[in-house]
Design a protein around this motif. Structure first.
Motif, PDB file in Angstrom:
ATOM      1  N   GLY A 307      41.319  35.716  52.092  1.00  0.00           N
ATOM      2  CA  GLY A 307      42.702  36.177  52.016  1.00  0.00           C
ATOM      3  C   GLY A 307      43.404  35.657  50.782  1.00  0.00           C
ATOM      4  N   PHE A 308      43.207  34.368  50.487  1.00  0.00           N
ATOM      5  CA  PHE A 308      43.861  33.754  49.323  1.00  0.00           C
ATOM      6  C   PHE A 308      43.378  34.377  48.016  1.00  0.00           C
ATOM      7  N   ILE A 309      42.060  34.497  47.860  1.00  0.00           N
ATOM      8  CA  ILE A 309      41.507  35.041  46.619  1.00  0.00           C
ATOM      9  C   ILE A 309      41.976  36.473  46.397  1.00  0.00           C
ATOM     10  N   ASN A 310      42.014  37.262  47.460  1.00  0.00           N
ATOM     11  CA  ASN A 310      42.430  38.659  47.309  1.00  0.00           C
ATOM     12  C   ASN A 310      43.902  38.806  46.954  1.00  0.00           C
ATOM     13  N   LEU A 311      44.694  37.765  47.186  1.00  0.00           N
ATOM     14  CA  LEU A 311      46.108  37.839  46.849  1.00  0.00           C
ATOM     15  C   LEU A 311      46.407  37.336  45.439  1.00  0.00           C
ATOM     16  N   LEU A 312      45.388  36.843  44.735  1.00  0.00           N
ATOM     17  CA  LEU A 312      45.610  36.428  43.352  1.00  0.00           C
ATOM     18  C   LEU A 312      46.008  37.641  42.516  1.00  0.00           C
ATOM     19  N   PRO A 313      46.969  37.471  41.617  1.00  0.00           N
ATOM     20  CA  PRO A 313      47.477  38.627  40.831  1.00  0.00           C
ATOM     21  C   PRO A 313      46.515  39.053  39.732  1.00  0.00           C
ATOM     22  N   VAL A 314      45.305  39.393  40.125  1.00  0.00           N
ATOM     23  CA  VAL A 314      44.270  39.810  39.185  1.00  0.00           C
ATOM     24  C   VAL A 314      43.959  41.280  39.431  1.00  0.00           C
ATOM     25  N   PRO A 315      44.088  42.126  38.412  1.00  0.00           N
ATOM     26  CA  PRO A 315      43.697  43.523  38.604  1.00  0.00           C
ATOM     27  C   PRO A 315      42.284  43.607  39.148  1.00  0.00           C
ATOM     28  N   LEU A 335      53.937  51.688  36.129  1.00  0.00           N
ATOM     29  CA  LEU A 335      53.564  51.379  34.755  1.00  0.00           C
ATOM     30  C   LEU A 335      52.796  52.556  34.155  1.00  0.00           C
ATOM     31  N   GLU A 336      52.862  52.707  32.860  1.00  0.00           N
ATOM     32  CA  GLU A 336      52.167  53.796  32.207  1.00  0.00           C
ATOM     33  C   GLU A 336      50.668  53.700  32.484  1.00  0.00           C
ATOM     34  N   PRO A 337      49.994  54.840  32.664  1.00  0.00           N
ATOM     35  CA  PRO A 337      48.564  54.835  33.005  1.00  0.00           C
ATOM     36  C   PRO A 337      47.709  54.018  32.035  1.00  0.00           C
ATOM     37  N   HIS A 338      48.009  54.103  30.726  1.00  0.00           N
ATOM     38  CA  HIS A 338      47.160  53.370  29.780  1.00  0.00           C
ATOM     39  C   HIS A 338      47.331  51.861  29.926  1.00  0.00           C
ATOM     40  N   VAL A 339      48.544  51.417  30.311  1.00  0.00           N
ATOM     41  CA  VAL A 339      48.773  49.985  30.528  1.00  0.00           C
ATOM     42  C   VAL A 339      47.952  49.502  31.728  1.00  0.00           C
ATOM     43  N   GLN A 340      48.006  50.278  32.814  1.00  0.00           N
ATOM     44  CA  GLN A 340      47.244  49.903  33.995  1.00  0.00           C
ATOM     45  C   GLN A 340      45.751  49.968  33.726  1.00  0.00           C
ATOM     46  N   GLU A 341      45.337  50.962  32.937  1.00  0.00           N
ATOM     47  CA  GLU A 341      43.909  51.084  32.636  1.00  0.00           C
ATOM     48  C   GLU A 341      43.397  49.859  31.893  1.00  0.00           C
ATOM     49  N   TRP A 342      44.143  49.405  30.889  1.00  0.00           N
ATOM     50  CA  TRP A 342      43.708  48.221  30.145  1.00  0.00           C
ATOM     51  C   TRP A 342      43.774  46.969  31.002  1.00  0.00           C
ATOM     52  N   ALA A 343      44.779  46.908  31.887  1.00  0.00           N
ATOM     53  CA  ALA A 343      44.878  45.759  32.787  1.00  0.00           C
ATOM     54  C   ALA A 343      43.671  45.695  33.728  1.00  0.00           C
ATOM     55  N   PHE A 344      43.282  46.855  34.254  1.00  0.00           N
ATOM     56  CA  PHE A 344      42.142  46.875  35.152  1.00  0.00           C
ATOM     57  C   PHE A 344      40.838  46.587  34.413  1.00  0.00           C
ATOM     58  N   ARG A 345      40.749  47.018  33.157  1.00  0.00           N
ATOM     59  CA  ARG A 345      39.563  46.677  32.376  1.00  0.00           C
ATOM     60  C   ARG A 345      39.475  45.167  32.172  1.00  0.00           C
ATOM     61  N   GLY A 346      40.629  44.565  31.854  1.00  0.00           N
ATOM     62  CA  GLY A 346      40.646  43.113  31.696  1.00  0.00           C
ATOM     63  C   GLY A 346      40.303  42.398  32.989  1.00  0.00           C
ATOM     64  N   GLY A 347      40.835  42.916  34.100  1.00  0.00           N
ATOM     65  CA  GLY A 347      40.514  42.334  35.394  1.00  0.00           C
ATOM     66  C   GLY A 347      39.046  42.450  35.721  1.00  0.00           C
ATOM     67  N   LEU A 348      38.451  43.602  35.369  1.00  0.00           N
ATOM     68  CA  LEU A 348      37.035  43.800  35.619  1.00  0.00           C
ATOM     69  C   LEU A 348      36.196  42.807  34.815  1.00  0.00           C
ATOM     70  N   VAL A 349      36.568  42.625  33.551  1.00  0.00           N
ATOM     71  CA  VAL A 349      35.845  41.655  32.716  1.00  0.00           C
ATOM     72  C   VAL A 349      35.955  40.256  33.306  1.00  0.00           C
ATOM     73  N   ALA A 350      37.160  39.891  33.764  1.00  0.00           N
ATOM     74  CA  ALA A 350      37.367  38.560  34.341  1.00  0.00           C
ATOM     75  C   ALA A 350      36.533  38.371  35.604  1.00  0.00           C
ATOM     76  N   VAL A 351      36.531  39.393  36.479  1.00  0.00           N
ATOM     77  CA  VAL A 351      35.780  39.292  37.735  1.00  0.00           C
ATOM     78  C   VAL A 351      34.275  39.218  37.467  1.00  0.00           C
ATOM     79  N   VAL A 352      33.786  40.068  36.551  1.00  0.00           N
ATOM     80  CA  VAL A 352      32.360  40.058  36.232  1.00  0.00           C
ATOM     81  C   VAL A 352      31.950  38.726  35.609  1.00  0.00           C
ATOM     82  N   THR A 353      32.787  38.198  34.706  1.00  0.00           N
ATOM     83  CA  THR A 353      32.497  36.900  34.091  1.00  0.00           C
ATOM     84  C   THR A 353      32.431  35.801  35.140  1.00  0.00           C
ATOM     85  N   LEU A 354      33.400  35.822  36.068  1.00  0.00           N
ATOM     86  CA  LEU A 354      33.403  34.823  37.134  1.00  0.00           C
ATOM     87  C   LEU A 354      32.161  34.946  37.993  1.00  0.00           C
ATOM     88  N   MET A 355      31.757  36.183  38.313  1.00  0.00           N
ATOM     89  CA  MET A 355      30.563  36.384  39.124  1.00  0.00           C
ATOM     90  C   MET A 355      29.318  35.859  38.422  1.00  0.00           C
TER      91      MET A 355
END
Length: 377
Positions: A307-315, A335-355
């Motif tokens: 529950g805690f991890i899923n509530l972290l403000p990480v795309p 938010l504009e689609p391109h802003v969200q798209e880049w945010a989710f890309r950054g979140g994906l990189v962060a999650v994959v790196t952590l994994m």
């Protein structure tokens, strides 16, 4: 003697622990979606190719994926991370379009997303409240019963009978408060405040590192002051008080988790201590081999962490979606689609790196790197 369970038991235990947690989490999303009239197209436990499943009368496909590392609920209209309408969505009949996720107002979407972590916390609350009623509440005043010779407490001049009231700026009400504070601060200097014969005192101490090994061969490095408390008294807990104790314990676990993560980020604690699915599988096998109570306790603990991890403000996580919804509510438009798209890309990189990091750590925890070094040597 090393009592580590076998491979098959570990795999079965991992599935028995992760399965219920994923089911409860996704069921939170599913029920909240149902409440607001959103159609669920699929409810999956596990990822990848379906190995078993059925379709209910509402058109939801309930299934099991071959990779039991999570799950998902796919709502109708949940076509992209930004929940932006596209030609396919606009072409839907009005009634069908109204049953899609992105057609709902932002507050309903936020509740649907938050429901997963919330249900995880509710599950943990039920489990911890049950333990409180079954075993009672441990009460032990923060009084020094004995001091281990040569320990930091002895070197600081602490004596039996002293009452510890604070460690640095952290108030100490129970002996367990002191244990939790010290355990994650090995090697750190601490200011000990308290009372001796009714008079206040303050001394400095450096928390030592205590290396312990459990019955499964796992090695733990924990902070140690060398203070021994009195025998705890277990008071009966009523059904009304049990949830209060459970909420307090959940708060303490989250607080410890936040502090530990902060130590990793600041470099005071090694990133090697972060674990992932393989380490969870290892712990699942060990805990379930200790009996039903240990198994249930592990589910409660992991449910809090999920529950805690899923509530972290990480795309990519529920918390990231909630952050975007909060911005949308303030701006009154997404938010504009391109802003969200880049945010989710950054979140994906962060999650994959952590994994990748935690998987590397996990492989070390199960002895792979040591075995490879032995073969090469």
């Amino acid at each position: 003697m090393n009592e580590t369970p076998g491979f098959l038991w570990t795999v079965l235990a991992f599935v028995a622990v992760i399965g219920p947690l994923v089911f409860v989490h996704e069921m939170g999303h599913y029920l909240a979606g149902r409440l607001f009239g959103v159609k669920a197209e699929a409810f999956s436990i596990g990822f990848g190719r379906e190995i078993a499943g059925f379709t209910d009368r509402r058109g939801t496909r309930w299934k099991f994926g071959w990779l039991p590392l999570g799950g998902y609920v796919r709502f109708a209209g949940d076509m992209n991370p930004a929940s932006q309408p596209d030609a396919a969505w606009l072409a839907l009949p009005a009634d069908e379009r109204n049953r899609t996720f992105q057609a709902k107002p932002v507050w309903q979407r936020a509740i649907i997303v938050a429901a997963g972590p919330v249900v995880n916390f509710l599950l943990a609350l039920i489990i911890l409240a049950g333990f409180a009623m079954a075993y009672g509440e441990a009460r032990m005043a923060p009084i020094v019963g004995a001091v281990q010779p040569g320990s930091p407490a002895a070197l600081a001049g602490l004596r039996p009978g002293d009452t510890v009231s604070a460690l640095d700026d952290r108030p100490i009400a129970q002996f367990d408060d002191m244990i939790r504070f010290v355990r994650i601060r090995a090697g750190e200097a601490v200011r000990v405040r308290g009372k001796r014969d009714g008079q206040p005192f303050a001394v400095n101490a450096t928390i030592a590192t205590d290396v312990q090994r459990d019955r499964f061969g796992n090695e733990y490095r924990m902070g140690m002051l060398g203070i021994v408390g009195d025998t705890p008294v277990y008071a009966p807990v009523s059904a009304l008080r049990a949830p209060v104790i459970a909420v307090r314990q959940i708060g303490q676990i989250i607080d410890t988790t936040v502090e530990t993560l902060g130590q990793v980020i600041s470099g005071r604690r090694s990133v090697k201590e972060l674990g992932g699915p393989l380490r969870i599988a290892k712990v699942s096998g060990e805990m379930t081999s200790m009996g039903l109570a240990a198994y249930v306790w592990l589910i409660g603990l992991l449910s809090i962490n999920l529950g805690f991890i899923n509530l972290l403000p990480v795309p990519m996580l529920d918390g990231g979606h909630l952050l975007f919804y909060a911005v949308e509510a303030i701006r009154r438009r997404p938010l504009e689609p391109h802003v969200q798209e880049w945010a989710f890309r950054g979140g994906l990189v962060a999650v994959v790196t952590l994994m990748l990091v935690v998987t590397f750590n996990d492989l070390g925890a199960v002895g792979l790197w040591k075995n490879l070094a032995g073969l090469i040597g």
